[in-house]
Scaffold this motif. Structure first.
Motif, mmCIF file in Angstrom:
data_model
loop_
_atom_site.group_PDB
_atom_site.id
_atom_site.type_symbol
_atom_site.label_atom_id
_atom_site.label_comp_id
_atom_site.label_asym_id
_atom_site.label_seq_id
_atom_site.Cartn_x
_atom_site.Cartn_y
_atom_site.Cartn_z
ATOM 1 N N LEU A 58 0.807 -1.212 0.000
ATOM 2 C CA LEU A 58 0.000 0.000 0.000
ATOM 3 C C LEU A 58 0.846 1.271 0.000
ATOM 4 C CD1 LEU A 58 -2.775 -1.040 2.557
ATOM 5 C CD2 LEU A 58 -2.894 -1.035 0.055
ATOM 6 N N HIS A 59 2.072 1.200 0.530
ATOM 7 C CA HIS A 59 2.890 2.406 0.670
ATOM 8 C C HIS A 59 3.660 2.765 -0.604
ATOM 9 C CE1 HIS A 59 5.539 -0.962 1.685
ATOM 10 N NE2 HIS A 59 6.566 -0.203 1.341
ATOM 11 N N LEU A 60 3.519 1.957 -1.653
ATOM 12 C CA LEU A 60 4.214 2.226 -2.912
ATOM 13 C C LEU A 60 3.214 2.134 -4.065
ATOM 14 C CD1 LEU A 60 7.385 0.057 -2.240
ATOM 15 C CD2 LEU A 60 7.340 2.558 -2.344
ATOM 16 N N ALA A 61 3.161 3.166 -4.890
ATOM 17 C CA ALA A 61 2.124 3.251 -5.918
ATOM 18 C C ALA A 61 2.337 2.292 -7.083
ATOM 19 C CB ALA A 61 2.043 4.684 -6.444
ATOM 20 N N ASP A 62 3.591 1.958 -7.378
ATOM 21 C CA ASP A 62 3.885 1.189 -8.586
ATOM 22 C C ASP A 62 4.520 -0.172 -8.304
ATOM 23 O OD1 ASP A 62 3.039 3.321 -10.272
ATOM 24 O OD2 ASP A 62 4.947 4.330 -9.930
ATOM 25 N N GLU A 79 7.616 -7.526 -22.780
ATOM 26 C CA GLU A 79 6.788 -6.420 -23.275
ATOM 27 C C GLU A 79 7.066 -5.105 -22.552
ATOM 28 O OE1 GLU A 79 4.256 -10.255 -23.356
ATOM 29 O OE2 GLU A 79 5.800 -9.305 -22.102
ATOM 30 N N GLY A 80 7.993 -5.118 -21.571
ATOM 31 C CA GLY A 80 8.322 -3.890 -20.851
ATOM 32 C C GLY A 80 7.272 -3.456 -19.851
ATOM 33 N N HIS A 81 6.546 -4.411 -19.311
ATOM 34 C CA HIS A 81 5.490 -4.073 -18.361
ATOM 35 C C HIS A 81 6.024 -3.792 -16.962
ATOM 36 C CE1 HIS A 81 2.067 -6.103 -20.858
ATOM 37 N NE2 HIS A 81 2.638 -5.082 -21.472
ATOM 38 N N PHE A 82 7.269 -4.170 -16.694
ATOM 39 C CA PHE A 82 7.821 -3.925 -15.358
ATOM 40 C C PHE A 82 9.341 -3.951 -15.399
ATOM 41 C CE2 PHE A 82 7.534 -8.528 -15.646
ATOM 42 C CZ PHE A 82 8.751 -8.942 -15.126
ATOM 43 N N SER A 83 9.918 -3.447 -14.319
ATOM 44 C CA SER A 83 11.356 -3.536 -14.073
ATOM 45 C C SER A 83 11.552 -4.012 -12.638
ATOM 46 C CB SER A 83 12.021 -2.168 -14.239
ATOM 47 O OG SER A 83 11.845 -1.653 -15.533
ATOM 48 N N VAL A 84 12.777 -4.367 -12.304
ATOM 49 C CA VAL A 84 13.120 -4.690 -10.921
ATOM 50 C C VAL A 84 13.654 -3.430 -10.259
ATOM 51 C CG1 VAL A 84 14.606 -6.056 -9.407
ATOM 52 C CG2 VAL A 84 13.620 -7.105 -11.462
ATOM 53 N N GLN A 85 13.070 -3.042 -9.144
ATOM 54 C CA GLN A 85 13.552 -1.868 -8.408
ATOM 55 C C GLN A 85 13.028 -1.921 -6.977
ATOM 56 O OE1 GLN A 85 12.134 2.176 -9.400
ATOM 57 N NE2 GLN A 85 14.276 2.779 -9.582
ATOM 58 N N ASP A 86 13.917 -1.772 -6.022
ATOM 59 C CA ASP A 86 13.508 -1.788 -4.619
ATOM 60 C C ASP A 86 12.573 -0.612 -4.319
ATOM 61 O OD1 ASP A 86 14.008 -2.874 -1.791
ATOM 62 O OD2 ASP A 86 14.363 -0.723 -1.565
ATOM 63 N N GLY A 87 11.725 -0.818 -3.326
ATOM 64 C CA GLY A 87 10.758 0.203 -2.969
ATOM 65 C C GLY A 87 11.377 1.518 -2.554
ATOM 66 N N ALA A 88 12.516 1.474 -1.849
ATOM 67 C CA ALA A 88 13.160 2.715 -1.420
ATOM 68 C C ALA A 88 13.591 3.550 -2.616
ATOM 69 C CB ALA A 88 14.359 2.401 -0.528
ATOM 70 N N ALA A 89 14.072 2.898 -3.660
ATOM 71 C CA ALA A 89 14.460 3.625 -4.873
ATOM 72 C C ALA A 89 13.229 4.134 -5.623
ATOM 73 C CB ALA A 89 15.291 2.715 -5.777
#
Length: 440
Positions: free
Chosen positions: A210-214, A232-242
């Protein structure tokens, strides 16, 4: 277990020992060494075992290397460093990864032969079997020294205790946990709920915090390139803090934005996913730019990618001010040890002052490029006050038109003019943020 499976287990351990020796003794990047080897493995199960073993063994090296030192009257010779690594990873597979004891012993003995050192197979067998018999006493002895107890170098233990005295023990514990795998949904191509549905249909357990929009957090790590929507480029890997960087930048269509240390491009891509901005993605390391371009291309995004030193404005800046500047500064990376455990082995106390000097140099050079009313976000994945609040304090002292903007407490705890997220808070990495506005 059939012979093929047994041989595979020994082969993976031999590969892991070779890579671990390079990481520990030669200072090679763990992630780079693993990716180079894993790309040659056809079996996803072998890749998964190799990754789990390498990351756990690097994470716990300082603890189990001390256990090995207790057990050997004389250290192993340099030419046996692969055996040294094999023994440490054997301890880790038994104690941390909870793999079947005698299966680990047998596979490690076979791995010693695959490493071309059959003379040490008996030693490997004897040491691992002794560990099984005496591990309680050996680990109690390891706990007598704080380096082996926490599996952190002494200088880092002292700095974390000095900077975060009330949180130091929890930081050490979090640094020794495996970080969750977090995705960032590309909202230009996919809705988060739609991707969650596709993952569920593929049998991948995940949830949307809930605390992260994406963000979508996976319950287990996996090869993300095999997940639905990756190609298809629907997502990437990225930690919530970043991911919170994009929130703090307060982006709007039409803004001129600079990501001053952009590679490999995660935060630049997130900004472009959020708003129609004119973005310059700058980096001083030409070798990292192809990956930045590849990441943008997969996501269907465009930016002005530039190879230059951000502090040498005459080499690249056209004189037009930016509405937003992200300075995700080079740092000690002490906040992302969960993801890059080799930081504990490779980083030194002597690195901190030069890094702080680079951070100050970049901040001072970028500030004049900011438009009046514009905002500069200073961010690092460091836990150290010398790299974070001290750097921002110097910027505020240097520029009379710089004003620190308030940041909501959901972004961690107060740290000078900014806020510090400590490792593990809401499942995220350690990260520092300070938002400065140009008043005139």
């Amino acid at each position: 277990m059939n012979d093929k499976a047994e041989n595979s287990g020994a082969s993976v351990r031999a590969d892991a020992a070779r890579i671990l020796a390079r990481v520990v003794f030669d200072g090679v990047s763990l992630r780079a060494a693993f990716e180079a080897r894993a790309s040659r493995s056809a079996d996803p199960r072998d890749r998964a075992l190799l990754a789990a073993t390498l990351f756990a063994s690097t994470r716990w090296w300082l603890r189990f290397d001390s256990v090995l030192a207790q057990m050997l009257e004389r250290g192993l010779p340099d030419k046996a460093r692969d055996i040294h690594s094999l023994l440490v990873l054997g301890f880790v597979q038994i104690e941390i990864m909870r793999m079947p004891d005698y299966a680990v012993v047998a596979a490690c003995v076979d791995a010693a032969r695959l490493l071309g050192q059959p003379r040490h197979a008996g030693l490997v067998n004897a040491v691992l079997r002794r560990f099984l018999r005496e591990r309680k006493a050996l680990l109690e002895e390891a706990d007598r020294d704080e380096i082996s107890q926490h599996a952190h170098p002494r200088w880092l233990i002292e700095r974390i205790r000095g900077d975060w005295p009330r949180d130091a023990e929890s930081v050490f514990e979090e640094n020794n946990r495996e970080a969750p795998l977090t995705l960032r949904v590309n909202r230009r191509r996919c809705a988060r709920e739609d991707l969650l549905g596709r993952l569920g249909q593929a049998g991948v357990a995940a949830h949307a915090p809930l605390h992260l929009a994406d963000a979508i957090v996976l319950e287990e790590s996996t090869d993300v390139s095999r997940l639905p929507g990756y190609a298809e480029g629907h997502f990437s890997v990225q930690d919530g803090a970043a991911q919170r960087v994009a929130d703090l930048l307060d982006l709007a269509d039409g803004q001129r934005v600079l990501d001053a240390c952009a590679a490999p491009g995660g935060k630049a891509a997130h900004a472009l996913e959020r708003a129609d901005v004119e973005l310059t993605a700058l980096d001083s390391d030409a070798g990292r730019l192809p990956r930045l371009r590849e990441n943008l291309g997969r996501l269907g995004l465009e930016a002005n990618v530039v190879h230059a030193d951000a502090a040498r404005s005459k080499d690249w800046w056209d004189g037009r001010p930016f509405d937003r500047i992200l300075l995700d500064a080079p740092c000690s990376a002490t906040g992302i040890i969960r993801r890059q455990p080799d930081i504990k082995l490779h980083r030194r106390l002597a690195d901190i002052a030069p890094l702080a000097a680079i951070q100050a140099r970049l901040g001072a050079a970028l500030w004049p490029m900011l438009a009046p009313g514009g905002k500069l976000l200073y961010a690092t994945c460091s836990l150290l006050r010398a790299e974070n609040e001290a750097t921002v304090a110097r910027l505020l002292d240097t520029f009379s038109d710089a004003k620190a903007m308030p940041i909501h407490d959901r972004h961690g705890r107060a740290a000078g003019a900014g806020r510090q997220n400590l490792p593990g808070h809401k499942g995220m990495d350690g990260f520092y943020y300070a938002l400065l506005e140009k008043t005139r």
